[in-house]
Structures are given as structure tokens and as C-alpha cells.
Motif scaffolding. Structure first.
Motif, PDB file in Angstrom:
ATOM      1  N   ASN A   1       5.002   1.699  -9.602  1.00 24.60           N
ATOM      2  CA  ASN A   1       3.591   1.990  -9.374  1.00 24.60           C
ATOM      3  C   ASN A   1       3.294   3.478  -9.466  1.00 24.60           C
ATOM      4  N   ARG A   2       4.293   4.292  -9.247  1.00 22.63           N
ATOM      5  CA  ARG A   2       4.079   5.730  -9.328  1.00 22.63           C
ATOM      6  C   ARG A   2       4.388   6.254 -10.715  1.00 22.63           C
TER       7      ARG A   2
ATOM      8  N   GLU B   1      -4.656   8.425   1.574  1.00 24.23           N
ATOM      9  CA  GLU B   1      -4.136   7.064   1.442  1.00 24.23           C
ATOM     10  C   GLU B   1      -2.641   7.023   1.769  1.00 24.23           C
ATOM     11  N   PRO B   2      -2.190   5.907   2.342  1.00 23.66           N
ATOM     12  CA  PRO B   2      -0.773   5.782   2.714  1.00 23.66           C
ATOM     13  C   PRO B   2       0.170   6.101   1.550  1.00 23.66           C
ATOM     14  N   ALA B   3      -0.204   5.609   0.367  1.00 20.79           N
ATOM     15  CA  ALA B   3       0.683   5.787  -0.777  1.00 20.79           C
ATOM     16  C   ALA B   3       0.826   7.261  -1.141  1.00 20.79           C
TER      17      ALA B   3
ATOM     18  N   MET C   1       8.256   3.492   4.800  1.00 21.40           N
ATOM     19  CA  MET C   1       8.274   2.810   6.083  1.00 21.40           C
ATOM     20  C   MET C   1       9.201   1.599   6.028  1.00 21.40           C
TER      21      MET C   1
ATOM     22  N   GLY D   1       7.730   0.367  -5.821  1.00 21.85           N
ATOM     23  CA  GLY D   1       7.009   1.587  -5.487  1.00 21.85           C
ATOM     24  C   GLY D   1       7.150   2.657  -6.560  1.00 21.85           C
TER      25      GLY D   1
ATOM     26  N   ARG E   1      12.552   6.134  -2.688  1.00 22.97           N
ATOM     27  CA  ARG E   1      11.366   6.956  -2.891  1.00 22.97           C
ATOM     28  C   ARG E   1      11.643   8.421  -2.626  1.00 22.97           C
TER      29      ARG E   1
ATOM     30  N   ILE F   1       5.447   9.260   2.424  1.00 25.95           N
ATOM     31  CA  ILE F   1       6.269   8.724   3.498  1.00 25.95           C
ATOM     32  C   ILE F   1       6.749   7.328   3.077  1.00 25.95           C
TER      33      ILE F   1
ATOM     34  N   ARG G   1       0.839  -1.206   0.000  1.00 30.51           N
ATOM     35  CA  ARG G   1       0.000   0.000   0.000  1.00 30.51           C
ATOM     36  C   ARG G   1       0.865   1.244   0.000  1.00 30.51           C
ATOM     37  N   LEU G   2       1.940   1.216   0.802  1.00 31.58           N
ATOM     38  CA  LEU G   2       2.854   2.363   0.804  1.00 31.58           C
ATOM     39  C   LEU G   2       3.532   2.526  -0.551  1.00 31.58           C
ATOM     40  N   ASP G   3       3.706   1.389  -1.239  1.00 28.26           N
ATOM     41  CA  ASP G   3       4.304   1.440  -2.566  1.00 28.26           C
ATOM     42  C   ASP G   3       3.267   1.779  -3.636  1.00 28.26           C
TER      43      ASP G   3
ATOM     44  N   ALA H   1       1.540   6.649   9.238  1.00 25.85           N
ATOM     45  CA  ALA H   1       1.718   6.016   7.932  1.00 25.85           C
ATOM     46  C   ALA H   1       0.411   5.939   7.153  1.00 25.85           C
ATOM     47  N   GLY H   2      -0.723   5.978   7.880  1.00 24.98           N
ATOM     48  CA  GLY H   2      -2.010   5.837   7.212  1.00 24.98           C
ATOM     49  C   GLY H   2      -2.489   4.397   7.209  1.00 24.98           C
ATOM     50  N   LEU H   3      -1.805   3.517   7.948  1.00 19.18           N
ATOM     51  CA  LEU H   3      -2.208   2.115   8.003  1.00 19.18           C
ATOM     52  C   LEU H   3      -3.271   1.889   9.071  1.00 19.18           C
TER      53      LEU H   3
ATOM     54  N   ARG I   1       1.765   3.871  12.939  1.00 16.23           N
ATOM     55  CA  ARG I   1       0.928   3.384  11.847  1.00 16.23           C
ATOM     56  C   ARG I   1      -0.158   4.385  11.479  1.00 16.23           C
TER      57      ARG I   1
END
Lengths: 283, 367, 293
Positions: free
Chosen positions: B103-104, B72-74, B80, B100, B151, B78, A180-182, B51-53, B48
Motif C-alpha cells: 500500500n505504500r 492519519e494512522p497510516a 501496532m 502495508g 515496516r 508507527i 488503516r495502519l497499513d 496510534a491515531g485510531l 490508540r
């Protein structure tokens, strides 16, 4: 084992060999029968050692439609049917079970438990106990004598769903969090992380389900009427009925041999996966 | 890079359990903040939430100038590092770092450049084509760090990243993390239950207990002026000695019985006196202080730990356990009575009921 | 059950479970409902009208001595298959467990019959035991046993049991062996230091320790004998002679497709369903117990 007792250890091997011979005997006799001529197979006592007509019998079985005056699908065609059906059932079961296990494990949504129990209940309703009404449903949907009818009604699978659910539960939560962070959404996570991680489970289930699909008997028996839709496994029964009058055992046994070979090969060649699949799917 | 502002954050779980009960921290840009506390103190939950978790029940969270409560965490910018590293087991190290970025929608060339740079910094360049299971614990740890570095985020979040390593590697990685953070200058929030790790890494420590902040301050501040008995015993090893005292006719007594020789200028009738093991001196071994605390210690055991020894014993009627940390290899028999003393400026005083620190101005009189 | 961390609610999970649920609804729950519904109706074969008769179909079944004997026969058959298959596989696994080198080879050589379709297993045994030509029937005649399962009901039952047990041995062997190999070696070593010989060890240490597996296999074997032996029976005896090998599943098939007795067949289906449910409950209660071990 612990103590060195050559005699005991030797007798262990002897017992194992006897066991293996006893288990393999029926198949050996089948093989021997498939290598002799029809005439030889009418003389008692029947041979215990292979003859020389293996290829001849194989060719006859694979390509001839006539069998003692009745027309049947040549074995190459019924083998193709079996293959299509076994693959469709195995792949279909795996795909829909993966998807529903993913939904049940990774989403919290209204109705989740209801769906879970609906899938669970299929465990308690094997085809054998609801033969007639299921046949009627398939007939009403016009699916008789079709690959759809032969496969779709069999692809719901509680066992496969539970196995994937179990596998998903062992995937660490942090992996999802990291994904999710990715920046991975649910489908991306499923495709990029969960699916590759489930490869062994998928392969193990495939071995079991392919065997299951290939060996289907009652269901194809009910919903196929045209000979060109017959599977190789079900063709044996007809041949046995004909054999009541005039036995042609070399041909029947050759057909049996050919029919049992693909799943045996899959199980033996993928033994490790097969064992894993059996043990895991019973958890 | 950015500051992080935590305003009165609260977390209440569905069952009504309050994990975080209103925590506020202002983290400056580039600062290294360590959240420390025993398990169940809410430090991981807090991290967390940043982090948004975990969802935020109440309060505000700013990363930079942006309120990110529901983001959203993404999208929080940030990165982690997880306790178990959470590396993707089926991907090569390269793909673990690149995932990551892919995906971006980063360009391939840019991804390659960033991954190689991160690999170079962490000295994992030669492992890029390996799978995580082919790496040692320390190497996996570096890959996990690398995934954060590539990142180039506004902040790093660390969730007990060293707890799966052996003691030696832990010390080494601790130093490296510290160095790396200073070089990159990225704001960092780091969770640990290891007070030593916390002391050595942090610009500022946040000591948490029961979902609340006990103290925020630099490691030295926290060590020298613990805000409560909780902090006093949690930070420092062996833990600070605590002596519950009550006043009886101008004499301070331990457990209403044994008189303890200490002068405290306060109107309070009872308080908790704290003194760190290294601040207690065995009179037989050094010069005698005329001031501060004097008491007799009955030895129960001596633990030599190399350069110094921990002398365990009891004072008063034997009801309070005390540790003295003294240099050298010492030999005392159990049952032996030692005189111990401490300088007045090394004494800490706490409210006996609340456990909060009390500053007694010019308090400790000459005995 | 559910991950601590999960995705936000959306329409996606519904789409994901849809295929499985759809198949379940159309081909499992709907037919099962139909069976329940039809089991309380009697259909007039001439007019096609059906009449609601409450539990008359069930009542008829349980008053039918033929159905009751099928019921008992199925129990007898299942017990015989389970015990035979488990007995031989337990012995084989016990010896295989003693073999340090090459036990994988033995495993490979033993497990493949699992892959043979029941109806093919039936065909193999039909051929071996064919009264006029079969090689084993011939062998039996040599030692003075007159074999004809086409006439002798007891022999027919024996044949069906042997064929069904033969096919189940690999499965049981695999689970017994896995259970034995998962017993810590130190336990066995402790027992031998305590003076227990190999056979004593097997009965006092190994067998009690694998009892959860034994129980599990018992349930699995009974389920197998109930529901997965249709092909074997169909090929071997077709339920005969004189119904001597007709078991419950076979009778549902016969009454439904050959006899066209809808209500009766449906009522039998319902009874079978309750049997499966009972067996599943037993199995799951056992799984819970296994967790405690």
C-alpha cells in the motif's frame, strides 16, 4: 440416538424413504411423461415407468417454435432469457447490497438511519402488493419488454443488505484498524479485506438469489409481451392453456423438467451454501 | 526511530465519559515504556490515541519532532500489534506482512527482502505461504510482530499482545519481545494489565488509574517506592499489606483498638502503613528484629506454592487481612498465633485520605 | 448497528448507497405512494378524469361480500397451507433427527423441491390431477372418489393447498432439522436417563425447545401462502371454479389487469401492504424474543 432399538431405527428409515418418495413423486411423474409419445400420453391410465422418447422430446422442446398451432419462443431461447435474468438479478442484488451494507456499517454520515429504514421498508413491499403502480412506472420509463425492466425493479434487497450487514458486524474492528495502519483507505479495505472475507456469504446468497430470479413469474408475465422476451418458467402457463383443448403432455412436462432443472442443480450441488444462505438470510 | 512526547492528552467520549484525563509522558528514543493498570484505566485508549485510531480531545502528541494530532494512522510512521493479532484471515503470512508495504508503493524486490528478513528474525520463514488459521497461537503472534517489523517504523505499539497465549508461551514471548526490542532499538509503547509482564519488559513503567498517571518510573523504583496505595497494591503479587493506623496517646492503633508496635516520627494523627508480604518475617522461623513493626498474626490459611508459602492471617481484632510470604513448606494450624515483624526500612507510609506516599525522613525510630 | 471504528465522513457513503436507494425510490416507494394516492381516487373509465373520494374505495371493498369472502378464503388457505406443510415437515425432521448416519443424504433428497418455481409446481399438479387423464385422478376414481377440481370448488381448494404445502415442505424441514440438531445432546441424554422414551422425549423435550423455530416458521409459511403462491394458483385453477380459489393477491392482479379497476385495485394493494407490515412486525418482535433465548 441414545437407545439401541433396531426396530425404531429401521422404521425411521422407512418413514424417511416414504417421505422422500411422496415429495419426489410429482417430479417422477413429470419425468415419465417426458419420455413418452404424445399418443401414449392420451391413453388412460398413464404410464408410471419411463418410455424411450426422451431425447426426441427434448430436441423438439428445445428447438421448435410451433406448439399446437401457436408460436412461442423455442425453449433454448427462453432458457437463455431466464439465465440472463436470473444472473442479473442475483449479481445485481449482491453488488448493490454489498455496497450499501458497507456504507451503513462502516461510515457515520447524516441520513444513514434514513437510508437504512428506506431499505428496510422494501421488505414490506413485495411486488405482489404493488403490481399495478410498479407496472406503470416501468411502462413510463419505457422498460417494458427489456432485460432492464425484467431485472432492475427486482434488485433492491433488504434481505441481502441485512445479511451482509450482519456479516460485516462480525468482522473484528481490529482488522479495519490494522488495515488503516497499513495505509488502506475505505475502498481498498472493502476490496482487499471485506470482499474476500465475505466470499462464502456471497456464494450462499447467490444460490438463493439465482433460484429467486429464475423462478420469477408474475413480474415477467406483466411486462413482457413479445414472445422472444419470455422466460422458460412463464411459458408453461401458456402451454397449459393450450392443453385445455388438445393436451400434449409429453411436451409440456419436458418443458417443465428443463425449466426446473437449473435451479435444482444449483441448490443440490451447492447444498451447504444453500442451507447457509437460507438460514443466514432469515436472521 | 523517534521519541514520543505526550503532552497533557485528554479523551472525552461523546457521552461525556472521560477516558483519559490529562496524561503526559516523555518517551525517549529507543525506550520501552509499558502502560499498566486495571481494565478501564484508559491505557488502551491512550495507546490508540497515539496510534491515531482514537481522536485526541485535547493536548499534544509528538512523534519525533512532528505534531501528529490530526495525522492519519497510516502516516504516523508507527506499527501496532493487536491483542487478537488482527491478521488478515484470507491472506498468506507473506501477504499479511507485505500488505502495508504494498500500500505504500514499495518495489516488489524490496518487499520480498524485508519480509524475508523479518521472517528470519522471527523464525517464521517456513510458514510464509500458510494462512493464519493454519498457525498456532504463538506463530500467529510472531506474524503479528512481523507485520510491525517489516515496516521499520518509528515506534511499535503493543496492545496486550500476549493475553491470548497460554502461560508458558507468554513467558517465552515476553523474553523474545524484550530481546527483539533491544536489538532493533525501536521506541515501544506497550499496554498490559499484567503487572508481572510490565515489570519484566519495561525500561519505565507508567501506572494508570482512572485515566490519570499514578506513577512513572523504572520497575524497581515503582516496586520499591510506590507513589500511592493504588500502585503499592497493583504492582507486586501477593499485593502489599496495608494497615490503617491512627495515633492514640503515642500508640499506633489499628482500627482504633489493637495497639500495633511501631514507631513512626510524624505529626500526623493517622496514616496507612504498607509492608510487602516478603518483608514480613515470622519470628518463630528467624532471628528477631529489635526494630520496625511487631504484631501478632492469627493464621487463617497456608498456601504452599512450592519454594515458598503464603501464610494468610488477620491482625488486630481480626479486621485486617495480612499475607506473609515465607520460604519453605510451612505447616501452621488455622487459629495459631504467630509473631511477625518487619525491618523499619521495609515499611511504606501513605496518607490515609489521598493514598499518596509520605516520606518520613529518618522516621522509623528504634523501638 | 455501527462499528466502533469507522471511516471519516465524506461523499463516498452516499455514492455507495445510491444504487440501492435509487432502485428503492423508483420501484418501491414511488409505486407504493401511487397505490396510496390512487386508492383514494375513482377514475372515470370514459373521460380519464379522476375524482377524490376519500375512503370510498375501501368502503366499497368492505361492503362487497365477494371481497370479504376472498379475505376469509385467503386466511383459510394460508392456515391450511401452513399447518399441512409444517405438520409433515415436523414429522420428517423428527425422524431424520433420529438417524445418525446418512441424515445429510436424506436432507439432500428432500430439499430440492424448494428450487421449483411455484408455477411449475402448479403445472405438475395440474397434470397429476387432470380429471380425464391425471394419474392421481385415475387412482382416486379407482377407490371411488370422483375427482374434478375444474368443477368442484372444494376439490380445487384442496388441490391448491396440497401443491402449495408440497413446495414449502423442504424449507420447513430444513429449519426444523437444524433446530433439533442444535439442541444439546446432553439434554436429550438427561431426559432418557430420566426414563423418557423417544416419543415422550419428542413431545416433552424436543418440541418445546424448538418452539421459537415453530413460531418463526408459522409466520414465514403464512407470508408464503399470502404472497408467493400466485404462480401455483394461476397454473392450477386460475382462481376458479367460480372464484373458489381466488385469494387476495390473485384478486389484485385480476381486478387491476383484467378488470382495469384502478382505484379498487390500489385500495386492495394498500390493504395488502398493511397486512405485510403487520406480519413483518410480528416476525421482528419474535426475532427480538429469539435473541433472549
Amino acid at each position: 440416538m441414545i437407545e439401541r432399538r433396531p426396530l425404531l431405527s429401521f422404521s425411521s428409515h422407512v418413514i424417511m424413504v416414504i417421505g422422500i418418495i411422496a415429495v419426489a413423486l410429482p417430479v417422477w411423474i413429470t419425468f415419465v411423461a417426458a419420455t413418452h409419445t404424445t399418443e401414449r400420453m392420451l391413453v388412460s391410465p398413464l404410464p408410471l415407468l419411463p418410455g424411450t422418447h426422451f431425447w426426441e422430446n427434448l430436441k423438439m422442446v428445445l428447438f421448435t417454435q410451433e406448439f399446437l398451432g401457436t408460436t412461442r419462443a423455442p425453449v433454448w431461447l427462453s432458457m437463455t432469457n431466464s439465465l440472463i435474468i436470473a444472473l442479473s438479478i442475483a449479481i445485481g442484488k449482491i453488488v448493490i447490497s454489498l455496497l450499501s451494507a458497507f456504507a451503513i456499517v462502516y461510515f457515520r454520515f447524516p441520513g444513514r438511519m434514513l437510508f437504512f429504514w428506506m431499505i428496510f421498508i422494501t421488505l414490506m413491499l413485495p411486488v405482489e402488493v404493488r403490481i399495478l403502480p410498479t407496472f406503470e412506472v416501468v411502462a413510463n420509463l419505457g422498460m417494458l419488454d427489456s432485460y432492464w425492466g425484467l431485472t432492475i425493479p427486482l434488485i433492491a434487497s433488504a434481505t441481502a443488505t441485512f445479511m451482509f450487514r450482519q456479516a460485516f458486524l462480525t468482522v473484528p474492528d481490529e482488522l479495519l484498524e490494522a488495515a488503516r495502519l497499513d495505509g488502506a483507505g475505505p475502498l481498498k479495505f472493502f476490496w482487499d479485506i471485506l470482499l474476500p472475507l465475505s466470499r462464502t456469504n456471497i456464494a450462499a446468497l447467490f444460490v438463493i438469489l439465482f433460484t429467486f430470479g429464475w423462478n420469477q413469474y408474475l413480474w415477467p408475465l406483466l411486462i413482457t409481451t413479445k414472445t422472444e422476451m419470455h422466460t422458460v418458467v412463464m411459458s408453461i402457463k401458456q402451454m397449459l392453456e393450450v392443453a385445455e383443448a388438445v393436451p400434449q403432455w409429453n411436451i409440456i412436462m419436458m418443458t417443465s423438467l428443463v425449466a426446473m432443472l437449473p435451479p435444482i442443480l444449483v441448490v443440490v450441488l451447492m447444498q451447504r451454501l444453500f442451507v447457509k444462505g437460507l438460514v443466514e438470510s432469515e436472521k | 526511530m523517534a521519541s514520543i512526547q505526550i503532552n497533557n492528552l485528554r479523551k472525552t467520549y461523546d457521552g461525556g465519559v472521560q477516558a483519559v484525563k490529562g496524561v503526559s509522558i516523555d518517551i525517549k528514543d529507543g525506550e520501552f515504556i509499558v502502560l499498566v493498570g486495571p481494565s478501564g484505566c484508559g491505557k488502551s485508549t491512550l495507546l490508540r490515541m497515539v496510534a491515531g485510531l482514537e481522536t485526541i480531545t485535547d493536548g499534544e502528541l509528538f512523534i519525533g519532532d512532528r505534531l501528529v494530532n490530526t495525522i492519519e494512522p497510516a502516516d504516523r510512521d508507527i506499527a501496532m500489534v493487536f491483542q487478537n493479532y488482527a491478521l488478515y484471515p484470507h491472506m498468506t503470512v507473506y501477504n499479511n506482512l507485505a500488505y502495508g508495504l504494498k500500500n505504500r508503493g514499495f518495489a516488489k524486490a524490496e518487499i520480498g527482502k524485508r519480509v524475508r528478513k523479518a521472517a528470519e528474525i522471527l523464525e517464521i520463514g517456513e510458514y510464509l505461504e500458510r494462512k493464519p488459521r493454519q498457525l498456532s497461537g504463538g506463530q500467529r503472534q510472531r506474524v503479528a510482530m512481523g507485520r510491525a517489523i517489516v515496516r521499520d517504523p518509528a515506534a511499535f505499539l503493543f496492545d496486550e499482545p500476549l493475553s491470548n497465549l497460554d502461560a508458558k508461551l507468554r513467558v517465552q514471548m515476553r523474553l523474545e519481545i524484550r530481546k527483539l526490542q533491544k536489538e532493533l532499538g525501536t521506541t515501544s509503547l506497550y499496554v498490559t494489565h499484567d503487572q508481572l509482564e510490565a515489570m519484566t519488559l519495561a525500561d519505565r513503567l507508567v501506572v494508570l488509574s482512572g485515566g490519570e498517571v499514578e506513577q512513572i518510573g523504572s520497575p524497581i523504583d515503582v516496586y520499591e517506592k510506590p507513589a500511592s496505595t493504588f500502585v503499592a497494591t497493583f504492582i507486586g503479587s501477593p499485593a502489599m499489606n496495608l494497615l490503617p493506623l491512627s495515633k492514640d496517646d503515642n500508640n499506633w492503633k489499628l482500627d482504633n483498638s489493637a495497639v500495633v508496635d511501631v514507631k513512626l516520627s510524624t505529626d500526623l494523627a493517622e496514616l496507612t502503613l504498607g509492608v510487602r508480604p516478603e518483608d514480613l518475617v515470622i519470628e518463630e522461623l528467624s532471628e528477631k528484629f529489635d526494630t520496625g513493626l511487631h504484631t501478632a498474626l492469627k493464621v487463617t490459611a497456608v498456601e504452599p506454592v512450592g519454594a515458598e508459602s503464603y501464610v494468610h492471617g488477620t491482625i488486630g481484632e481480626g479486621s485486617v487481612d495480612i499475607v506473609v510470604r515465607a520460604p519453605g513448606k510451612l505447616h501452621f494450624e488455622p487459629g495459631q498465633i504467630l509473631k511477625v515483624t518487619a525491618k523499619p526500612d521495609k515499611l511504606h507510609t501513605f496518607d490515609m485520605l489521598t493514598g499518596k506516599r509520605i516520606e518520613l525522613q529518618g522516621t522509623l525510630e528504634i523501638a | 448497528m455501527l462499528k466502533r471504528v469507522h471511516f471519516q465522513p465524506s461523499v463516498l457513503p452516499y455514492l455507495l448507497v445510491a444504487p440501492q436507494i435509487l432502485v428503492t425510490l423508483v420501484f418501491f416507494l414511488w409505486p407504493a405512494g401511487q397505490a396510496l394516492y390512487q386508492s383514494v381516487l375513482i377514475e372515470d373509465a370514459w373521460t380519464g378524469n379522476s375524482e377524490f373520494v376519500w375512503f370510498e374505495n375501501f368502503q366499497l371493498l368492505f361492503e362487497d361480500t365477494e371481497y370479504l369472502s376472498v379475505f376469509y378464503r385467503t386466511g383459510y388457505f394460508a392456515g391450511a397451507v401452513a399447518l399441512t406443510a409444517m405438520f409433515f415437515s415436523l414429522i420428517l425432521a423428527g425422524f431424520a433427527d433420529r438417524i445418525v448416519k446418512g441424515s445429510t443424504i436424506y436432507r439432500t433428497l428432500l430439499i430440492w423441491p424448494y428450487a421449483i418455481a411455484p408455477v411449475l409446481a402448479g403445472a405438475l399438479f395440474v397434470f397429476m390431477f387432470d380429471p380425464t387423464l391425471g394419474i392421481l385422478a385415475y387412482g382416486l376414481k379407482l377407490i371411488g372418489i370422483d375427482w374434478n377440481h375444474k368443477l368442484d370448488g372444494d376439490q380445487a381448494m384442496l388441490l391448491v393447498v396440497i401443491a402449495a404445502a408440497w413446495k414449502q415442505i423442504p424449507y420447513n424441514f430444513l429449519f426444523f432439522l437444524a433446530a433439533m440438531q442444535s439442541i444439546p445432546k446432553s439434554v436429550i441424554e438427561a431426559a432418557s436417563i430420566d426414563g423418557a422414551g423417544p416419543i415422550k422425549r419428542f413431545w416433552t423435550i424436543i418440541f418445546p425447545l424448538i418452539s421459537p423455530t415453530t413460531f418463526f416458521l408459522l409466520v414465514i409459511n403464512v407470508v408464503y401462502a399470502f404472497f408467493d403462491t400466485f404462480g401455483i394458483i394461476h397454473a392450477l385453477t386460475d382462481g376458479g371454479p367460480a372464484n373458489s380459489t381466488t385469494v387476495l393477491v390473485f384478486k389484485v392482479f385480476k381486478d387491476g389487469f383484467v378488470g382495469l379497476d384502478l382505484g379498487g385495485s390500489a385500495a386492495q394493494s394498500v390493504i395488502l401492504m398493511s397486512l405485510v407490515i403487520a406480519l413483518t412486525v410480528v416476525q421482528f418482535r419474535f426475532v427480538e424474543r429469539k435473541v433472549e433465548y
